[in-house]
Design an enzyme around this catalytic site. Structure first.
Site, PDB file in Angstrom:
ATOM      1  N   ASP A   1      85.575  82.519 122.672  1.00 57.03           N
ATOM      2  CA  ASP A   1      84.840  82.574 123.170  1.00 57.03           C
ATOM      3  C   ASP A   1      83.412  82.120 122.157  1.00 57.03           C
ATOM      4  O   ASP A   1      82.122  82.007 122.731  1.00 57.03           O
ATOM      5  CB  ASP A   1      83.964  83.969 123.952  1.00 57.03           C
ATOM      6  CG  ASP A   1      84.857  84.393 125.086  1.00 57.03           C
ATOM      7  OD1 ASP A   1      85.905  83.866 125.432  1.00 57.03           O
ATOM      8  OD2 ASP A   1      85.420  85.525 125.286  1.00 57.03           O
TER       9      ASP A   1
ATOM     10  N   LYS B   1      85.017  77.377 122.407  1.00 56.72           N
ATOM     11  CA  LYS B   1      85.921  75.928 122.427  1.00 56.72           C
ATOM     12  C   LYS B   1      86.117  74.345 124.085  1.00 56.72           C
ATOM     13  O   LYS B   1      86.519  73.384 123.351  1.00 56.72           O
ATOM     14  CB  LYS B   1      87.297  76.355 122.160  1.00 56.72           C
ATOM     15  CG  LYS B   1      87.189  77.683 121.004  1.00 56.72           C
ATOM     16  CD  LYS B   1      88.735  77.865 121.292  1.00 56.72           C
ATOM     17  CE  LYS B   1      88.547  79.090 121.958  1.00 56.72           C
ATOM     18  NZ  LYS B   1      87.927  80.635 121.771  1.00 56.72           N
TER      19      LYS B   1
ATOM     20  N   LYS C   1      84.001  73.600 124.714  1.00 53.16           N
ATOM     21  CA  LYS C   1      82.377  72.880 125.529  1.00 53.16           C
ATOM     22  C   LYS C   1      83.220  71.637 124.454  1.00 53.16           C
ATOM     23  O   LYS C   1      82.775  70.139 124.551  1.00 53.16           O
ATOM     24  CB  LYS C   1      81.546  73.864 124.729  1.00 53.16           C
ATOM     25  CG  LYS C   1      80.215  72.702 124.548  1.00 53.16           C
ATOM     26  CD  LYS C   1      79.257  73.010 123.989  1.00 53.16           C
ATOM     27  CE  LYS C   1      78.891  71.652 122.992  1.00 53.16           C
ATOM     28  NZ  LYS C   1      76.788  71.392 123.125  1.00 53.16           N
TER      29      LYS C   1
ATOM     30  N   GLY D   1      88.997  82.032 128.770  1.00 54.44           N
ATOM     31  CA  GLY D   1      88.259  81.123 129.937  1.00 54.44           C
ATOM     32  C   GLY D   1      87.369  80.321 129.118  1.00 54.44           C
ATOM     33  O   GLY D   1      86.727  80.568 128.207  1.00 54.44           O
ATOM     34  N   HIS D   2      87.972  78.720 128.908  1.00 46.61           N
ATOM     35  CA  HIS D   2      86.915  77.929 128.486  1.00 46.61           C
ATOM     36  C   HIS D   2      85.780  77.116 129.163  1.00 46.61           C
ATOM     37  O   HIS D   2      86.158  76.905 130.269  1.00 46.61           O
ATOM     38  CB  HIS D   2      87.860  76.596 127.619  1.00 46.61           C
ATOM     39  CG  HIS D   2      88.914  77.489 126.483  1.00 46.61           C
ATOM     40  ND1 HIS D   2      89.515  76.897 125.938  1.00 46.61           N
ATOM     41  CD2 HIS D   2      88.986  78.891 126.689  1.00 46.61           C
ATOM     42  CE1 HIS D   2      90.596  77.461 125.012  1.00 46.61           C
ATOM     43  NE2 HIS D   2      90.127  78.861 125.879  1.00 46.61           N
TER      44      HIS D   2
ATOM     45  N   GLN E   1      91.589  82.118 122.638  1.00 43.68           N
ATOM     46  CA  GLN E   1      91.800  82.689 121.341  1.00 43.68           C
ATOM     47  C   GLN E   1      90.596  82.716 120.442  1.00 43.68           C
ATOM     48  O   GLN E   1      89.974  81.318 120.229  1.00 43.68           O
ATOM     49  CB  GLN E   1      92.485  84.148 121.449  1.00 43.68           C
ATOM     50  CG  GLN E   1      92.923  84.438 123.025  1.00 43.68           C
ATOM     51  CD  GLN E   1      93.412  83.612 124.274  1.00 43.68           C
ATOM     52  OE1 GLN E   1      94.918  83.093 123.362  1.00 43.68           O
ATOM     53  NE2 GLN E   1      93.368  83.784 124.998  1.00 43.68           N
TER      54      GLN E   1
ATOM     55  N   GLY F   1      83.980  88.813 132.897  1.00 44.46           N
ATOM     56  CA  GLY F   1      83.231  89.355 133.370  1.00 44.46           C
ATOM     57  C   GLY F   1      82.385  90.236 132.436  1.00 44.46           C
ATOM     58  O   GLY F   1      81.228  90.280 132.416  1.00 44.46           O
TER      59      GLY F   1
ATOM     60  N   SER G   1      76.294  72.906 117.630  1.00 45.33           N
ATOM     61  CA  SER G   1      76.239  72.638 119.346  1.00 45.33           C
ATOM     62  C   SER G   1      74.659  73.352 119.474  1.00 45.33           C
ATOM     63  O   SER G   1      74.132  74.922 118.993  1.00 45.33           O
ATOM     64  CB  SER G   1      76.668  73.528 119.941  1.00 45.33           C
ATOM     65  OG  SER G   1      77.159  73.554 120.602  1.00 45.33           O
TER      66      SER G   1
HETATM   67  P1  GDP Z   1      85.610  79.594 124.369  1.00 41.94           P
HETATM   68  O1  GDP Z   1      86.547  80.946 125.015  1.00 41.94           O
HETATM   69  O2  GDP Z   1      85.360  78.913 122.985  1.00 41.94           O
HETATM   70  O3  GDP Z   1      85.656  77.869 125.510  1.00 41.94           O
HETATM   71  O4  GDP Z   1      84.196  79.875 124.983  1.00 41.94           O
HETATM   72  P2  GDP Z   1      83.828  80.709 126.176  1.00 41.94           P
HETATM   73  O5  GDP Z   1      84.017  79.132 127.707  1.00 41.94           O
HETATM   74  O6  GDP Z   1      84.633  81.674 127.146  1.00 41.94           O
HETATM   75  O7  GDP Z   1      82.379  80.868 125.764  1.00 41.94           O
HETATM   76  C1  GDP Z   1      81.573  80.096 124.946  1.00 41.94           C
HETATM   77  C2  GDP Z   1      80.228  79.967 125.964  1.00 41.94           C
HETATM   78  O8  GDP Z   1      79.016  79.554 125.510  1.00 41.94           O
HETATM   79  C3  GDP Z   1      80.171  79.429 127.250  1.00 41.94           C
HETATM   80  O9  GDP Z   1      78.993  79.644 128.719  1.00 41.94           O
HETATM   81  C4  GDP Z   1      79.383  77.876 127.110  1.00 41.94           C
HETATM   82  O10 GDP Z   1      78.600  77.184 128.394  1.00 41.94           O
HETATM   83  C5  GDP Z   1      78.319  78.479 126.331  1.00 41.94           C
HETATM   84  N1  GDP Z   1      77.610  77.853 125.585  1.00 41.94           N
HETATM   85  C6  GDP Z   1      78.705  76.613 124.352  1.00 41.94           C
HETATM   86  N2  GDP Z   1      78.410  76.100 123.502  1.00 41.94           N
HETATM   87  C7  GDP Z   1      77.169  76.796 123.672  1.00 41.94           C
HETATM   88  C8  GDP Z   1      76.219  76.655 122.271  1.00 41.94           C
HETATM   89  O11 GDP Z   1      75.514  75.719 121.802  1.00 41.94           O
HETATM   90  N3  GDP Z   1      74.050  77.458 122.830  1.00 41.94           N
HETATM   91  C9  GDP Z   1      74.673  77.510 124.099  1.00 41.94           C
HETATM   92  N4  GDP Z   1      73.312  78.376 124.199  1.00 41.94           N
HETATM   93  N5  GDP Z   1      76.172  77.935 124.693  1.00 41.94           N
HETATM   94  C10 GDP Z   1      77.187  77.987 124.658  1.00 41.94           C
HETATM   95  P1  IMO Z   2      89.263  82.604 124.596  1.00 37.94           P
HETATM   96  O1  IMO Z   2      90.664  81.389 124.600  1.00 37.94           O
HETATM   97  C1  IMO Z   2      87.738  86.567 123.994  1.00 37.94           C
HETATM   98  C2  IMO Z   2      91.205  89.472 123.962  1.00 37.94           C
HETATM   99  C3  IMO Z   2      91.344  90.816 125.091  1.00 37.94           C
HETATM  100  C4  IMO Z   2      91.037  91.801 124.588  1.00 37.94           C
HETATM  101  C5  IMO Z   2      92.367  90.982 123.641  1.00 37.94           C
HETATM  102  C6  IMO Z   2      94.232  90.778 124.520  1.00 37.94           C
HETATM  103  O2  IMO Z   2      88.635  82.257 126.155  1.00 37.94           O
HETATM  104  O3  IMO Z   2      88.448  82.031 123.344  1.00 37.94           O
HETATM  105  P2  IMO Z   2      94.934  90.017 126.387  1.00 37.94           P
HETATM  106  O4  IMO Z   2      94.736  89.556 128.095  1.00 37.94           O
HETATM  107  O5  IMO Z   2      95.423  88.938 125.773  1.00 37.94           O
HETATM  108  O6  IMO Z   2      96.411  91.214 125.735  1.00 37.94           O
HETATM  109  O7  IMO Z   2      93.758  90.796 124.889  1.00 37.94           O
HETATM  110  O8  IMO Z   2      92.031  89.870 123.158  1.00 37.94           O
HETATM  111  N1  IMO Z   2      90.611  88.121 124.155  1.00 37.94           N
HETATM  112  C7  IMO Z   2      90.249  87.547 124.320  1.00 37.94           C
HETATM  113  N2  IMO Z   2      88.974  87.976 123.917  1.00 37.94           N
HETATM  114  N3  IMO Z   2      88.710  85.165 124.042  1.00 37.94           N
HETATM  115  C8  IMO Z   2      89.993  84.953 124.619  1.00 37.94           C
HETATM  116  O9  IMO Z   2      89.647  83.656 125.134  1.00 37.94           O
HETATM  117  C9  IMO Z   2      90.206  86.265 124.639  1.00 37.94           C
HETATM  118  N4  IMO Z   2      91.823  86.710 125.078  1.00 37.94           N
HETATM  119  C10 IMO Z   2      92.185  86.882 125.056  1.00 37.94           C
HETATM  120  O10 IMO Z   2      89.585  91.043 125.242  1.00 37.94           O
HETATM  121  O11 IMO Z   2      90.368  92.258 123.556  1.00 37.94           O
HETATM  122 MG    MG Z   3      86.452  82.373 126.575  1.00 37.58          MG
END
Ligand code: GDP
Ligand code: IMO
Ligand code: MG
Length: 420
Positions: free
Chosen positions: A13, A16, A18, A40-41, A222, A300, A408
């Protein structure tokens, strides 16, 4: 041309989605190489937020080819929903998205096994996203998996039934109620959706395109601290999230790798169980969660929040061979007061610079840096950032030896500062 890799250096999270969306215009092909719908990207443009689970984050650029590589595990039901929610008609999407015949499938039984196994762990739950990831990779490695290419076989239904029976046998040992039929209808609809896409040996495609001079961006899922080998085992996911995973997950040789973009949040978050040395269980942690809107994109769940962890970041840089760092969510630190950065750990009173093997009790050793109060979300030039933020970045660069080339400052694709 070469394959550049973009991956997370922390616990996922990092942002990536973005960044992949923001830098996709510079590439011909965007490819996912591991993980599955546990990812969840999120990406944002024109005031609309999109969340992708399986589909590469280059999909919103109509002139790009997106690939789901062999290292990914695909749940057809999730895939279908995601395609339907994207907007463009399937006929159009099927021109820009190609799927590896060798990618393994997540079966309904995998999702149930994931839930049953987590349930049986009592207090030592991993905190899985319950998407069936662990059981699907387990079947892949034990050579019991089904792959996307199998769905084109005439006797696919019989092959599926045999796998379903195997899963039902495995589920007998758990005290867990389920109804596999709840999952099957949606799963088979997903299979029909998958058939509308090109299912090919993407390893040939990728290598031919490289020879043709095309550029490829490999999108990690991840983060390094969730890697099956190098993460905080057993609180990890089941794939190799590190840069080496791009070679095995796409079928490209190490020789073809170019840049390795390592992305990290200006602080740390983790969702799920497991060690998190700099976690803040106080008001500061709550403030980071609120300001950063730190709630999981897939489940969530509230994300655990803490200060930046440099020993962990340096470890990730080492394992991945990171050539450039991208710092995300810098705007969240605005107005946080003075900032702490963990520079080493302390075990049994002794300072230690290495990540411990397992969950040895470690205490973070912090350096305090002055914060800034300005709203930076509208800034697009590095030189215009507050001095204390530039010093924060300098501190990270000096500690890691790697340049921070992108900062960012907001979730929108435009809220990005590329350092000249
Ligand atoms: P990913 O799994 O690495 O793609 O990251 P996620 O999408 O799960 O979580 C990143 C969250 O941070 C998302 O809600 C993005 O919209 C938000 N986000 C990404 N870059 C920024 C930033 O520079 N500032 C803020 N405030 N939010 C960001
Ligand atoms: P993105 O790509 C954050 C975490 C889960 C749990 C562990 C194992 O959005 O960054 P799994 O479902 O793979 O068996 O879960 O890994 N986890 C993540 N945490 N971002 C993710 O993906 C994740 N994918 C799995 O919360 O702790
Ligand atoms: Mg994510």
């Amino acid at each position: 041309m070469s394959v550049d890799i973009l991956l997370g250096l922390q616990w996922g999270d990092e942002g990536k989605g973005k960044v992949v969306d923001a830098i996709s215009p510079g590439y011909d092909i965007i490819a996912r190489f591991q993980g599955g719908p546990n990812a969840g990207h999120s990406l944002e443009f024109n005031n609309v937020k999109h969340i992708l689970h399986l589909i590469p984050s280059g999909i919103f650029h109509p002139d790009k080819i997106n690939i789901i590589g062999n290292g990914v595990v695909i749940d057809p039901a999730v895939f279908r929903k995601e395609i339907e929610n994207l907007g463009p008609p399937v006929e159009e999407l099927s021109r820009r998205l190609i799927i590896s015949a060798r990618a393994n499938l997540i079966l309904p039984g995998h999702r149930i096994l994931d839930a049953a196994q987590e349930n049986s762990k009592g207090n030592s739950k991993i905190g899985s996203t319950l998407k069936g990831i662990g059981p699907a990779y387990t079947d892949k490695v034990s050579r019991n998996g089904l792959r996307v290419g199998d769905i084109l076989k005439k006797d696919f239904r019989q092959i599926y039934d045999a796998h379903m029976k195997m899963h039902l046998d495995q589920l007998r040992i758990y005290d867990f109620k389920f109804n596999i039929a709840d999952f099957e209808a949606g799963w088979f609809e997903g299979i029909e959706m998958l058939k509308k896409f090109r299912i090919v040996n993407t390893e040939y495609l990728v290598n031919e395109e490289l020879l043709n001079g095309k550029s490829i961006l490999a999108e990690g899922a991840q983060g390094t601290m969730l890697d099956i080998d190098f993460g905080s085992y057993p609180f990890v996911t089941s794939s190799n999230t590190v840069s080496a995973g791009a070679c095995t997950g796409l079928g490209v040789s190490p020789k073809s790798i170019g840049e390795v973009f390592g992305i990290f949040k200006a602080y740390c978050t983790r969702v799920g169980s497991g060690p998190f040395p700099t976690e803040l269980m106080d008001e500061t942690g709550d403030k980071l969660r609120k300001k950063g809107n730190e709630f999981g994109s897939t489940t969530g769940r509230p994300r655990r929040c803490g200060w930046l962890d440099l020993p962990a970041l340096k470890y990730s840089i080492m394992i991945n061979g990171v050539t450039q760092l991208f710092m995300m969510k810098s705007d969240v630190l605005s107005g946080m007061g003075s900032l702490k950065v963990c520079t080493s750990y302390c075990t049994s009173g002794k300072e230690c610079r290495e990540l411990p093997f397992a969950d040895e009790k470690i205490e973070p050793v912090y350096t305090e840096l002055p914060g800034w109060t300005e709203d930076i979300t509208g800034i697009r030039q590095f030189e215009k950032l507050p001095l204390n933020l530039r010093n924060y970045i300098k501190f990270i660069e000096e500690s890691t030896g790697v340049p921070v080339t992108m900062i960012s400052v907001g979730p929108d694709r435009e809220a990005t500062i590329v350092r000249k």
